[in-house]
Design a protein around this motif. Structure first.
Motif, PDB file in Angstrom:
ATOM      1  N   THR A  68     -72.066 -12.834 -30.752  1.00  0.00           N
ATOM      2  CA  THR A  68     -72.431 -11.924 -32.140  1.00  0.00           C
ATOM      3  C   THR A  68     -73.269 -13.298 -32.680  1.00  0.00           C
ATOM      4  OG1 THR A  68     -70.076 -13.521 -32.788  1.00  0.00           O
ATOM      5  CG2 THR A  68     -69.516 -11.645 -32.958  1.00  0.00           C
ATOM      6  N   PRO A 104     -72.484  -6.746 -32.819  1.00  0.00           N
ATOM      7  CA  PRO A 104     -73.490  -6.689 -31.996  1.00  0.00           C
ATOM      8  C   PRO A 104     -73.312  -5.228 -32.513  1.00  0.00           C
ATOM      9  CG  PRO A 104     -72.577  -8.260 -30.165  1.00  0.00           C
ATOM     10  CD  PRO A 104     -71.881  -8.270 -31.859  1.00  0.00           C
ATOM     11  N   PHE A 156     -79.341  -6.248 -36.044  1.00  0.00           N
ATOM     12  CA  PHE A 156     -78.480  -7.849 -35.524  1.00  0.00           C
ATOM     13  C   PHE A 156     -79.145  -8.776 -34.964  1.00  0.00           C
ATOM     14  CE2 PHE A 156     -77.376  -8.493 -30.934  1.00  0.00           C
ATOM     15  CZ  PHE A 156     -75.879  -9.802 -31.385  1.00  0.00           C
ATOM     16  N   ALA A 174     -80.882  -9.104 -25.151  1.00  0.00           N
ATOM     17  CA  ALA A 174     -80.152  -8.029 -24.526  1.00  0.00           C
ATOM     18  C   ALA A 174     -81.173  -7.919 -23.267  1.00  0.00           C
ATOM     19  CB  ALA A 174     -80.002  -7.476 -26.053  1.00  0.00           C
ATOM     20  N   ARG A 213     -77.975  -3.977 -24.767  1.00  0.00           N
ATOM     21  CA  ARG A 213     -76.752  -4.847 -25.336  1.00  0.00           C
ATOM     22  C   ARG A 213     -77.016  -6.508 -25.319  1.00  0.00           C
ATOM     23  NH1 ARG A 213     -71.502  -2.527 -23.509  1.00  0.00           N
ATOM     24  NH2 ARG A 213     -71.291  -5.286 -23.374  1.00  0.00           N
ATOM     25  N   THR A 214     -76.224  -6.682 -26.303  1.00  0.00           N
ATOM     26  CA  THR A 214     -76.412  -8.300 -27.042  1.00  0.00           C
ATOM     27  C   THR A 214     -75.289  -8.783 -26.958  1.00  0.00           C
ATOM     28  OG1 THR A 214     -75.453  -7.232 -29.068  1.00  0.00           O
ATOM     29  CG2 THR A 214     -78.161  -6.854 -28.750  1.00  0.00           C
ATOM     30  N   ASP A 215     -74.101  -8.461 -25.910  1.00  0.00           N
ATOM     31  CA  ASP A 215     -72.793  -9.374 -25.519  1.00  0.00           C
ATOM     32  C   ASP A 215     -72.610  -8.796 -24.311  1.00  0.00           C
ATOM     33  OD1 ASP A 215     -72.119  -6.476 -25.627  1.00  0.00           O
ATOM     34  OD2 ASP A 215     -70.160  -7.010 -26.282  1.00  0.00           O
TER      35      ASP A 215
END
Length: 343
Positions: A97, A117, A122, A185, A189-191
Protein backbone atom coordinates in the motif's frame (compact mmCIF):
# COMPACT_ATOMS: atom_id res chain seq x y z
CA UNK A 1 1.71 61.22 48.13
CA UNK A 2 0.43 60.29 51.57
CA UNK A 3 1.31 57.15 53.48
CA UNK A 4 -1.97 55.30 52.75
CA UNK A 5 -1.49 55.51 49.00
CA UNK A 6 2.08 54.27 49.30
CA UNK A 7 0.96 51.29 51.40
CA UNK A 8 -1.82 50.43 48.89
CA UNK A 9 0.62 50.64 45.96
CA UNK A 10 3.18 48.38 47.66
CA UNK A 11 0.45 45.89 48.58
CA UNK A 12 -0.83 45.81 45.01
CA UNK A 13 2.68 45.11 43.71
CA UNK A 14 3.15 42.29 46.21
CA UNK A 15 -0.19 40.70 45.25
CA UNK A 16 0.66 40.99 41.54
CA UNK A 17 4.08 39.38 42.07
CA UNK A 18 2.61 36.51 44.11
CA UNK A 19 -0.11 35.94 41.49
CA UNK A 20 2.43 35.88 38.64
CA UNK A 21 4.65 33.45 40.54
CA UNK A 22 1.75 31.10 41.27
CA UNK A 23 0.57 31.22 37.65
CA UNK A 24 4.06 30.42 36.39
CA UNK A 25 4.35 27.51 38.80
CA UNK A 26 1.03 26.10 37.63
CA UNK A 27 1.98 26.42 33.96
CA UNK A 28 5.39 24.83 34.43
CA UNK A 29 4.01 22.03 36.57
CA UNK A 30 1.21 21.09 34.19
CA UNK A 31 2.48 18.62 31.58
CA UNK A 32 0.94 18.35 28.16
CA UNK A 33 -0.89 15.08 27.47
CA UNK A 34 1.53 12.59 25.95
CA UNK A 35 0.56 9.43 24.11
CA UNK A 36 1.33 6.51 26.33
CA UNK A 37 3.24 4.54 23.74
CA UNK A 38 6.03 2.34 24.97
CA UNK A 39 9.38 4.07 24.76
CA UNK A 40 12.29 1.89 23.72
CA UNK A 41 13.84 0.55 26.86
CA UNK A 42 10.95 1.65 29.09
CA UNK A 43 9.33 -0.84 31.45
CA UNK A 44 6.23 1.26 32.10
CA UNK A 45 3.22 -0.87 31.08
CA UNK A 46 0.58 0.68 28.84
CA UNK A 47 -3.06 -0.13 29.45
CA UNK A 48 -4.55 -0.44 26.00
CA UNK A 49 -4.76 -2.49 22.80
CA UNK A 50 -1.96 -2.89 20.29
CA UNK A 51 -2.22 -0.62 17.28
CA UNK A 52 -0.23 -0.45 14.06
CA UNK A 53 2.48 2.25 14.09
CA UNK A 54 5.24 3.33 11.70
CA UNK A 55 8.72 2.08 12.53
CA UNK A 56 10.26 5.00 10.62
CA UNK A 57 9.18 8.26 9.02
CA UNK A 58 6.98 7.51 6.01
CA UNK A 59 6.86 10.36 3.47
CA UNK A 60 4.04 10.76 0.95
CA UNK A 61 4.29 8.14 -1.80
CA UNK A 62 6.15 5.54 0.26
CA UNK A 63 5.36 1.95 -0.72
CA UNK A 64 4.98 0.05 2.54
CA UNK A 65 7.12 -2.98 3.28
CA UNK A 66 6.94 -5.43 6.17
CA UNK A 67 9.71 -3.63 8.08
CA UNK A 68 7.84 -0.31 7.92
CA UNK A 69 5.13 -1.47 10.35
CA UNK A 70 4.83 -2.91 13.84
CA UNK A 71 2.17 -3.31 16.52
CA UNK A 72 2.61 -1.38 19.75
CA UNK A 73 0.47 -0.96 22.91
CA UNK A 74 -1.45 2.30 22.93
CA UNK A 75 -3.43 3.95 25.74
CA UNK A 76 -7.06 2.92 25.37
CA UNK A 77 -8.32 6.46 26.00
CA UNK A 78 -6.30 7.67 22.98
CA UNK A 79 -7.31 4.92 20.55
CA UNK A 80 -9.26 6.23 17.56
CA UNK A 81 -11.64 4.29 15.34
CA UNK A 82 -9.37 4.82 12.31
CA UNK A 83 -6.43 2.97 13.91
CA UNK A 84 -5.47 -0.53 12.79
CA UNK A 85 -5.89 -2.90 15.76
CA UNK A 86 -3.87 -6.09 15.98
CA UNK A 87 -6.88 -8.38 16.36
CA UNK A 88 -8.48 -7.11 13.15
CA UNK A 89 -5.48 -6.36 10.91
CA UNK A 90 -3.52 -8.53 8.47
CA UNK A 91 -0.12 -6.89 8.12
CA UNK A 92 0.81 -8.92 5.05
CA UNK A 93 -2.22 -7.56 3.24
CA UNK A 94 -0.98 -4.01 3.88
CA UNK A 95 2.41 -4.60 2.26
CA UNK A 96 2.44 -2.73 -1.03
CA UNK A 97 0.00 0.00 0.00
CA UNK A 98 1.05 3.62 -0.54
CA UNK A 99 1.21 6.41 2.02
CA UNK A 100 -1.15 9.25 1.11
CA UNK A 101 -0.25 11.54 4.03
CA UNK A 102 3.12 11.79 5.77
CA UNK A 103 3.35 9.64 8.93
CA UNK A 104 5.99 10.41 11.60
CA UNK A 105 7.98 7.57 13.13
CA UNK A 106 6.23 5.91 16.07
CA UNK A 107 2.80 7.33 15.24
CA UNK A 108 -0.30 5.20 14.60
CA UNK A 109 -1.26 4.56 11.00
CA UNK A 110 -4.79 5.58 10.14
CA UNK A 111 -6.94 4.00 7.47
CA UNK A 112 -7.30 7.26 5.57
CA UNK A 113 -3.54 7.66 5.27
CA UNK A 114 -3.09 4.66 2.97
CA UNK A 115 -4.12 3.82 -0.58
CA UNK A 116 -4.48 0.14 -1.43
CA UNK A 117 -3.52 -1.44 -4.76
CA UNK A 118 -6.44 -1.33 -7.15
CA UNK A 119 -7.95 1.78 -5.60
CA UNK A 120 -8.52 4.80 -7.80
CA UNK A 121 -5.54 7.13 -7.74
CA UNK A 122 -3.18 4.52 -6.30
CA UNK A 123 -0.40 5.07 -8.84
CA UNK A 124 -0.79 8.85 -8.70
CA UNK A 125 -0.42 8.70 -4.91
CA UNK A 126 2.74 6.60 -5.25
CA UNK A 127 4.40 9.23 -7.44
CA UNK A 128 6.51 11.91 -5.82
CA UNK A 129 6.00 15.59 -6.56
CA UNK A 130 6.95 16.43 -10.15
CA UNK A 131 7.50 12.76 -11.07
CA UNK A 132 5.96 10.64 -13.83
CA UNK A 133 5.24 6.95 -14.32
CA UNK A 134 6.74 5.31 -17.41
CA UNK A 135 6.51 1.66 -18.46
CA UNK A 136 9.47 -0.31 -19.82
CA UNK A 137 9.10 -3.63 -21.68
CA UNK A 138 11.37 -6.34 -20.30
CA UNK A 139 11.97 -10.08 -20.63
CA UNK A 140 12.83 -12.73 -18.08
CA UNK A 141 16.53 -12.30 -18.78
CA UNK A 142 16.47 -8.49 -18.72
CA UNK A 143 14.37 -8.20 -15.53
CA UNK A 144 16.69 -10.08 -13.11
CA UNK A 145 14.55 -13.21 -13.53
CA UNK A 146 11.61 -11.61 -11.73
CA UNK A 147 13.52 -10.65 -8.58
CA UNK A 148 12.65 -6.97 -8.99
CA UNK A 149 9.65 -5.93 -6.85
CA UNK A 150 7.68 -2.70 -6.33
CA UNK A 151 9.68 -0.35 -4.13
CA UNK A 152 13.08 -1.63 -5.31
CA UNK A 153 15.56 0.65 -7.03
CA UNK A 154 17.21 -0.21 -10.34
CA UNK A 155 19.64 1.02 -12.98
CA UNK A 156 18.58 1.03 -16.63
CA UNK A 157 20.96 -0.49 -19.21
CA UNK A 158 20.71 0.16 -22.98
CA UNK A 159 22.18 -2.41 -25.38
CA UNK A 160 22.51 -1.61 -29.08
CA UNK A 161 24.41 -2.32 -32.30
CA UNK A 162 26.07 0.51 -34.26
CA UNK A 163 26.61 -0.54 -37.86
CA UNK A 164 28.64 2.42 -39.13
CA UNK A 165 29.55 2.30 -42.84
CA UNK A 166 32.62 0.15 -43.24
CA UNK A 167 33.51 -3.49 -43.46
CA UNK A 168 33.33 -5.90 -40.58
CA UNK A 169 30.73 -6.59 -37.91
CA UNK A 170 28.82 -3.73 -36.26
CA UNK A 171 29.89 -2.34 -32.89
CA UNK A 172 28.05 -3.97 -30.00
CA UNK A 173 27.76 -1.66 -26.99
CA UNK A 174 25.99 -1.64 -23.65
CA UNK A 175 25.77 1.37 -21.31
CA UNK A 176 24.07 2.28 -18.04
CA UNK A 177 22.03 5.33 -19.03
CA UNK A 178 20.00 5.95 -15.83
CA UNK A 179 20.56 5.11 -12.16
CA UNK A 180 18.55 4.87 -8.95
CA UNK A 181 15.07 4.58 -10.49
CA UNK A 182 12.23 3.44 -8.20
CA UNK A 183 10.02 0.58 -9.34
CA UNK A 184 6.31 1.32 -8.95
CA UNK A 185 4.72 -1.79 -10.44
CA UNK A 186 5.47 -4.97 -12.36
CA UNK A 187 2.87 -6.01 -14.97
CA UNK A 188 0.27 -3.70 -13.34
CA UNK A 189 0.94 -5.24 -9.92
CA UNK A 190 1.83 -2.70 -7.25
CA UNK A 191 2.31 -5.16 -4.40
CA UNK A 192 4.47 -8.18 -3.73
CA UNK A 193 2.69 -11.47 -4.33
CA UNK A 194 2.92 -13.83 -1.35
CA UNK A 195 2.56 -17.59 -1.29
CA UNK A 196 0.64 -19.64 1.31
CA UNK A 197 3.61 -19.55 3.71
CA UNK A 198 3.76 -15.75 3.57
CA UNK A 199 6.98 -15.65 1.55
CA UNK A 200 7.45 -13.40 -1.46
CA UNK A 201 6.61 -15.32 -4.61
CA UNK A 202 8.86 -14.73 -7.60
CA UNK A 203 6.93 -14.43 -10.86
CA UNK A 204 7.98 -13.40 -14.35
CA UNK A 205 6.56 -10.31 -16.03
CA UNK A 206 6.85 -8.44 -19.31
CA UNK A 207 6.61 -4.78 -18.23
CA UNK A 208 7.95 -2.68 -15.37
CA UNK A 209 6.56 0.73 -14.40
CA UNK A 210 9.15 3.07 -12.91
CA UNK A 211 9.16 6.57 -11.45
CA UNK A 212 10.96 9.23 -13.47
CA UNK A 213 11.18 12.95 -14.04
CA UNK A 214 9.60 14.31 -17.26
CA UNK A 215 13.05 14.58 -18.87
CA UNK A 216 14.01 11.05 -17.89
CA UNK A 217 10.67 9.76 -19.20
CA UNK A 218 11.51 11.30 -22.60
CA UNK A 219 14.96 9.71 -22.55
CA UNK A 220 13.47 6.29 -21.78
CA UNK A 221 11.01 6.66 -24.67
CA UNK A 222 13.90 7.36 -27.04
CA UNK A 223 16.05 4.56 -25.60
CA UNK A 224 13.27 2.04 -26.33
CA UNK A 225 13.62 2.82 -30.07
CA UNK A 226 17.43 2.73 -30.03
CA UNK A 227 17.97 -0.74 -28.60
CA UNK A 228 16.90 -3.17 -25.89
CA UNK A 229 16.57 -2.21 -22.22
CA UNK A 230 17.62 -4.27 -19.21
CA UNK A 231 17.21 -3.80 -15.48
CA UNK A 232 20.03 -3.93 -12.97
CA UNK A 233 18.92 -4.29 -9.32
CA UNK A 234 20.67 -1.86 -6.97
CA UNK A 235 21.97 -2.61 -3.50
CA UNK A 236 20.65 -0.53 -0.61
CA UNK A 237 24.25 0.39 0.26
CA UNK A 238 24.82 2.01 -3.15
CA UNK A 239 22.81 5.11 -2.23
CA UNK A 240 25.09 5.88 0.71
CA UNK A 241 28.21 5.58 -1.43
CA UNK A 242 26.87 7.83 -4.20
CA UNK A 243 25.71 10.35 -1.61
CA UNK A 244 29.24 10.59 -0.19
CA UNK A 245 30.61 11.13 -3.71
CA UNK A 246 28.06 13.89 -4.37
CA UNK A 247 28.99 15.66 -1.13
CA UNK A 248 32.73 15.33 -1.83
CA UNK A 249 32.36 16.71 -5.37
CA UNK A 250 30.35 19.70 -4.17
CA UNK A 251 27.14 18.73 -6.00
CA UNK A 252 25.35 18.60 -2.65
CA UNK A 253 25.73 21.17 0.10
CA UNK A 254 25.22 20.00 3.68
CA UNK A 255 23.19 22.39 5.84
CA UNK A 256 24.00 23.28 9.45
CA UNK A 257 20.35 22.78 10.40
CA UNK A 258 19.87 19.11 11.45
CA UNK A 259 16.28 19.00 10.20
CA UNK A 260 17.21 20.52 6.85
CA UNK A 261 20.16 18.16 6.59
CA UNK A 262 17.99 15.07 7.13
CA UNK A 263 15.49 16.27 4.53
CA UNK A 264 18.29 16.98 2.08
CA UNK A 265 19.93 13.58 2.57
CA UNK A 266 16.59 11.81 2.13
CA UNK A 267 15.90 13.72 -1.07
CA UNK A 268 19.34 13.11 -2.57
CA UNK A 269 19.34 9.39 -1.79
CA UNK A 270 16.05 8.89 -3.64
CA UNK A 271 16.60 11.07 -6.72
CA UNK A 272 17.28 9.47 -10.13
CA UNK A 273 20.78 9.98 -11.48
CA UNK A 274 21.30 11.07 -15.09
CA UNK A 275 24.68 11.13 -16.81
CA UNK A 276 28.00 9.68 -15.69
CA UNK A 277 27.23 6.58 -17.72
CA UNK A 278 29.50 3.57 -17.94
CA UNK A 279 29.98 1.88 -21.31
CA UNK A 280 31.14 -1.60 -22.34
CA UNK A 281 31.80 -2.61 -25.94
CA UNK A 282 32.13 -5.98 -27.61
CA UNK A 283 35.93 -5.79 -27.44
CA UNK A 284 35.71 -5.65 -23.63
CA UNK A 285 34.35 -9.19 -23.53
CA UNK A 286 35.80 -10.78 -26.69
CA UNK A 287 38.94 -10.17 -28.73
CA UNK A 288 36.95 -10.92 -31.89
CA UNK A 289 34.60 -7.96 -31.41
CA UNK A 290 35.06 -4.32 -32.34
CA UNK A 291 35.98 -1.49 -29.99
CA UNK A 292 35.01 1.36 -32.33
CA UNK A 293 32.30 2.07 -34.88
CA UNK A 294 33.20 0.83 -38.41
CA UNK A 295 34.32 3.77 -40.51
CA UNK A 296 32.98 4.68 -43.94
CA UNK A 297 34.96 3.97 -47.12
CA UNK A 298 36.44 7.01 -48.85
CA UNK A 299 35.06 7.77 -52.33
CA UNK A 300 37.42 8.90 -55.09
CA UNK A 301 36.48 11.65 -57.51
CA UNK A 302 37.10 9.77 -60.80
CA UNK A 303 34.24 7.44 -61.78
CA UNK A 304 34.74 4.23 -63.75
CA UNK A 305 32.00 2.64 -65.87
CA UNK A 306 29.51 5.18 -64.59
CA UNK A 307 29.89 4.11 -60.92
CA UNK A 308 31.82 5.96 -58.20
CA UNK A 309 35.13 4.42 -57.23
CA UNK A 310 35.89 3.77 -53.57
CA UNK A 311 39.10 3.33 -51.70
CA UNK A 312 38.69 1.02 -48.70
CA UNK A 313 40.87 1.27 -45.61
CA UNK A 314 40.57 -0.85 -42.47
CA UNK A 315 38.73 1.14 -39.84
CA UNK A 316 37.63 3.74 -42.39
CA UNK A 317 40.67 6.06 -42.09
CA UNK A 318 43.39 6.41 -44.71
CA UNK A 319 46.82 5.35 -43.47
CA UNK A 320 49.61 7.86 -43.26
CA UNK A 321 52.03 6.82 -46.04
CA UNK A 322 55.32 8.41 -46.96
CA UNK A 323 56.93 7.82 -50.33
CA UNK A 324 55.61 7.00 -53.82
CA UNK A 325 52.21 5.31 -54.20
CA UNK A 326 50.74 3.10 -56.91
CA UNK A 327 47.00 3.19 -57.50
CA UNK A 328 45.62 -0.27 -58.40
CA UNK A 329 42.13 -0.52 -59.88
CA UNK A 330 40.10 -3.72 -59.55
CA UNK A 331 36.73 -3.16 -61.14
CA UNK A 332 35.11 -0.27 -59.31
CA UNK A 333 37.52 -0.43 -56.37
CA UNK A 334 40.74 1.57 -56.37
CA UNK A 335 43.42 0.81 -53.79
CA UNK A 336 46.53 2.89 -53.09
CA UNK A 337 49.57 0.67 -52.49
CA UNK A 338 53.00 1.98 -51.45
CA UNK A 339 55.81 1.23 -53.87
CA UNK A 340 57.43 -1.96 -52.75
CA UNK A 341 54.26 -3.08 -50.93
CA UNK A 342 52.01 -5.98 -51.78
CA UNK A 343 48.71 -5.32 -53.50
Amino acid sequence: MDGKKIILLVGALIVAAVTAFMARSMIMGASAPVAGANVAGSNVPVDGPQVLVATKALPVGTILTADSLRFQPWPKELVEGAYYLKDATDVQAMVGTVVRFAIPAGQPITQGALVKPGDRGFLAAALGAGMRAVTVPVSTESSVAGFVFPGDRIDLILTQEVAGGGDGPPLKASETILRNLRVLATDQRTDKKLDEAGNTEVVTYSTVTIEATPTIAEQIAVARTVGSLSLSLRSIADNAGELEEAIASGDVEVSDDPNAERAMLAGVSTRPVVGATSVSTGADVSRYQRRTVPGKPIETAAPMNGAPQTTSYPGGAAPVVQGPMVRVARGNTVTDVPVGGKN
